[in-house]
Design a protein around this motif. Structure first.
Motif, PDB file in Angstrom:
ATOM      1  N   GLY B 449      14.491  17.888 -25.333  1.00  0.00           N
ATOM      2  CA  GLY B 449      15.562  17.779 -24.346  1.00  0.00           C
ATOM      3  C   GLY B 449      16.342  16.488 -24.450  1.00  0.00           C
ATOM      4  N   GLY B 450      15.668  15.477 -24.964  1.00  0.00           N
ATOM      5  CA  GLY B 450      16.363  14.230 -25.201  1.00  0.00           C
ATOM      6  C   GLY B 450      16.510  13.392 -23.959  1.00  0.00           C
ATOM      7  N   GLU B 451      16.598  12.105 -24.172  1.00  0.00           N
ATOM      8  CA  GLU B 451      16.887  11.216 -23.061  1.00  0.00           C
ATOM      9  C   GLU B 451      18.364  10.939 -23.123  1.00  0.00           C
ATOM     10  OE1 GLU B 451      14.290   7.931 -22.601  1.00  0.00           O
ATOM     11  OE2 GLU B 451      12.563   9.091 -23.250  1.00  0.00           O
ATOM     12  N   GLN B 452      19.032  11.234 -22.062  1.00  0.00           N
ATOM     13  CA  GLN B 452      20.479  11.267 -22.119  1.00  0.00           C
ATOM     14  C   GLN B 452      21.163   9.940 -21.863  1.00  0.00           C
ATOM     15  OE1 GLN B 452      22.553  14.525 -20.649  1.00  0.00           O
ATOM     16  NE2 GLN B 452      21.022  16.016 -21.193  1.00  0.00           N
TER      17      GLN B 452
END
Ligand SMILES: Nc1ncnc2c1ncn2[C@@H]1O[C@H](COP(=O)(O)OP(=O)(O)O)[C@@H](O)[C@H]1O
Ligand SMILES: [Mg+2]
Lengths: 252, 453
Positions: B449-452
């Motif tokens: 999901g990634g760190e945005q």
């Protein structure tokens, strides 16, 4: 680059395209024009693989491969890009983060090294200038709260960053003022080269005076009913679509 | 930081209340699913393991100086819960204060000499830091008698709630945080559990008139254990409290926690309950809006997968006029997990001009995950503005297509959208270290999901 043969396709079980055939060569710009409801977006969406659109007959070959059997993301990674008629808003997904993930997926697929945050930002800034988008937009959620024109420019911005081999623009010009129109045309012209092909779907001739197509096709009732050079677009603008429809009816 | 007043241990006060609570628990017994409040959560498996002696009490309950070194240090191998930038971070292992792991204003607490009274906050030689002005912290057993007499067990209702009674009967350690000024920064209370233990963290946060404080509670650990926690928060006149509870327990752990907030006139409280871990989890959050003009933001986020069971019960009691409450709980449920949101809002006959919004939104990521959403409004006067709603849905097709059409793989695109769904809660948290912590915990569950940020 793209061979569409006898394509029968539709949405939710309703057939919209009734045997469409079209061939786009590498480096060519094709315009597809047609009245509302003629199936322009259906064609674009089928090529991109949008859910709920289904193909009942015919084939689409892209660079020698069967495009229709590829998952959506694979089409994109292989270089197909659709600038959507109605880009969706995605709250909570950061525009720049999203585009970096997209570009790196594409680059990975191509066997290229992924870009780090800094490299990506440099590229993005450069492309942003082309579409005259403010950097503030890049840090907002994807399309959220964007005006119609901003959404369209964001599509062209994404296109510029992803550098597709085949760009499909679905009425990217609709609803744009003349300045925005020039920006969009500029974005497409920047992409234009002997390696890139473009399929411009439009309802109006307007865009085509900034973006001179090599070929113009008229889509009516789910088929290409007439093809020609850029002068066909001007003829359509003067005479309207009824003329084509009458001609088709007479010929049928 | 001001040192604690060296007061007489308040054990007698605690002892009296503990005994009463113990009797009450004996009368009430373990909650069963016949009780409406517990209809979704069956504690039978916990109860039988508890009664079979599966969970022992930490060996150092009689006072940490007597605790064998190895016992504490072994349990402390868990370090993931530490938050950077805390004014003070108090670590409790299996419910018992661990001074060697705790820090105050960035420096570790000097060892408390064996046999001493074990005061939590040392006398500091440096001049008081302005950002800490008016902040005092004790462990529960060292807290001043007058504070305990005035506040301990006055808010969380052990007479009617069995699990609060169980905690109260066993409460020996926890943190007492008293703020009398505007404190910029946050206090972190970290509770670490380990296999085979039961623990009864008991915290008290008192924000005086016009005071301001942020308090973060984190519950984490490894193996199968049982945490039964209670936190009472008192926001005095005009006080501003930003409270976070991060439940990130081991997936085999039982966590039954209660937060009770009492708000006086014109106080402003934000309390956020984030549940990411735990096997069987029950979160009760209740708030009394007891002073005019008080305002409350109650946020919740529960993210479950596998066979996790997370039951959230909230109760907002509008007792007096002109208070407002905004509540948003979001659930993300995957696998065979089950989540519950049961949110009650009571508007009393005298609570005119109440403004209350309540919403629960849930995202089901699998066909086998279950969510129950039960928002309820009980309004006893008609001069109010209240609305509530709840939604249960799946990831939308259109955004998913959009992301994929740019080359992002399906599972990554899904994770990004789940992140986006949760981000409505995460992004409005004021404390960046907490946001970071939650994003980290989420990315363990959703690696793509990634760190945005
Ligand atoms: N979900 C749908 N179900 C049935 N028909 C649809 C649906 N969406 C669009 N259509 C119809 O499909 C036809 C072609 O639409 P479209 O391809 O969008 O046309 P164009 O882009 O050329 O205006 C129209 O007649 C439209 O009404
Ligand atoms: Mg269209």
């Amino acid at each position: 680059m793209l061979e569409i043969k006898n394509l029968h396709a539709g949405i939710d079980g309703k057939e919209i395209l009734h045997g469409l055939t079209l061939s786009v060569g590498t480096g060519e710009v094709h315009a597809i024009m047609g009245p509302n409801g003629s199936g322009k977006s259906t064609l674009a969406n089928v090529l991109a693989g949008r859910p709920r659109y289904s193909v009942t007959a015919g084939s689409v070959t892209y660079e020698g491969k069967d495009l229709l059997s590829m998952p959506v993301e694979e089409r994109a990674r292989e270089g197909v890009f659709l600038a959507m008629q109605y880009p969706v808003e995605i709250p909570g997904v950061n525009n720049i983060y999203f585009l970096k993930a997209a570009l790196n997926s594409v680059r990975k697929h191509r066997g290229e090294e992924e870009l780090d945050a800094l490299e990506f930002l440099q590229l993005a800034r450069q492309k942003m200038k082309v579409v005259d988008l403010d950097e503030a937009f890049m840090n907002r959620a994807v399309n959220e709260g964007f005006s119609g024109g901003e959404k369209k420019r964001n599509e062209i911005f994404q296109m510029a960053v992803l550098d597709p081999k085949l760009a499909i623009l679905d009425e990217t010009d609709s609803g744009l003022d003349i300045d925005a129109l020039r920006i969009v045309a500029g974005g497409v012209n920047a992409l234009r080269s002997e390696k890139h092909s473009v399929l411009v779907i439009t309802h109006y001739q307007r865009l085509l005076s900034y973006l001179i197509p090599d070929f113009v096709h008229v889509l009516a009732n789910g088929r290409i009913v007439k093809s020609g050079g850029k002068e066909l677009a001007e003829e359509l603008e003067q005479k309207g679509y009824e003329w084509i429809e009458q001609e088709v009816a007479a010929g049928a | 930081m001001k040192a604690a007043v060296n007061s007489a241990p308040a054990t007698e006060v605690l002892q009296r209340i503990r005994e009463q609570a113990g009797q009450r628990f004996a009368q009430l017994g373990w909650p069963t699913t016949h009780l409406e409040e517990w209809q979704y959560t069956n504690l039978q498996p916990l109860q039988s393991r508890f009664e079979a002696g599966a969970f022992r009490e930490a060996p150092c309950r009689t006072g940490f100086p007597a605790c064998p070194e190895e016992d504490r240090l072994e349990s402390l191998s868990y370090t993931g819960g530490t938050l950077r930038g805390a004014l003070a971070e108090l670590v409790f292992v299996n419910g018992v204060y661990a001074p060697e792991a705790s820090t105050f204003a960035g420096s570790s607490v000097p060892r408390v000499p064996r046999g001493s009274s074990g005061r939590a906050v040392p006398e500091t030689e440096e001049p008081e830091e302005p950002r800490n002005r008016g902040l005092r912290i004790w462990t529960l057993r060292e807290a001043p008698l007058e504070i305990l007499e005035q506040h301990f067990a006055r808010y969380a209702d052990y007479a009617n709630h069995a699990m609060t009674a169980l905690n109260t009967a066993n409460a020996e350690d926890g943190a007492v945080v008293e703020v009398t000024g505007v404190v910029e920064g946050f206090v972190h209370l970290l509770f670490v559990g380990s296999a085979g233990f039961q623990s009864y963290p008991r915290n008290l946060v008192i924000a005086g008139r016009g005071a301001q404080i942020a308090v973060v509670e984190t519950y984490a650990g490894s193996g199968s254990y049982f945490t039964n926690a209670v936190t009472e928060i008192v926001a005095g006149d005009g006080a501003v409290v930003d409270h976070y509870k991060l439940e990130s327990e081991s997936l085999e752990a039982f966590h039954i926690g209660t937060v009770h907030v009492h708000q006086e006139r014109a106080s402003s409280v934000t309390s956020r309950s984030i549940s990411i871990g735990g096997g069987v989890v029950r979160n009760d959050v209740s708030v009394s809006l007891a002073g005019e003009g008080a305002s409350l933001v109650l946020d919740g986020l529960f993210i479950t997968a596998g066979t996790q069971h997370v039951d959230n019960h909230t109760l907002i009691d509008h007792v007096v006029p002109h208070c407002d409450s905004i509540e948003l709980y979001k659930g993300v449920l995957d696998g065979n997990s089950r989540g519950i949101f049961d949110g009650r809002i009571i508007v009393r006959p005298d609570a005119q001009k109440t403004v209350s919004r309540q919403n629960n939104k849930n995202l089901l990521l699998s066909d086998t995950a279950i969510v129950d959403s039960k928002p309820t409004l009980e309004i006893s006067n008609d001069d109010v503005k209240c609305n509530h709603g709840s939604t249960i849905g799946q990831l939308e097709e259109e955004p998913l297509f959009y992301l994929r059409s740019r080359g992002i793989g399906e599972s990554e695109a899904r994770d990004m959208l789940v992140y986006a769904f949760a981000s409505e809660i995460v992004d409005r948290m004021k404390l960046e270290p907490v946001r970071e912590q939650i994003r980290r915990a989420m990315s363990r569950q959703m690696p793509r999901g990634g760190e945005q940020r």
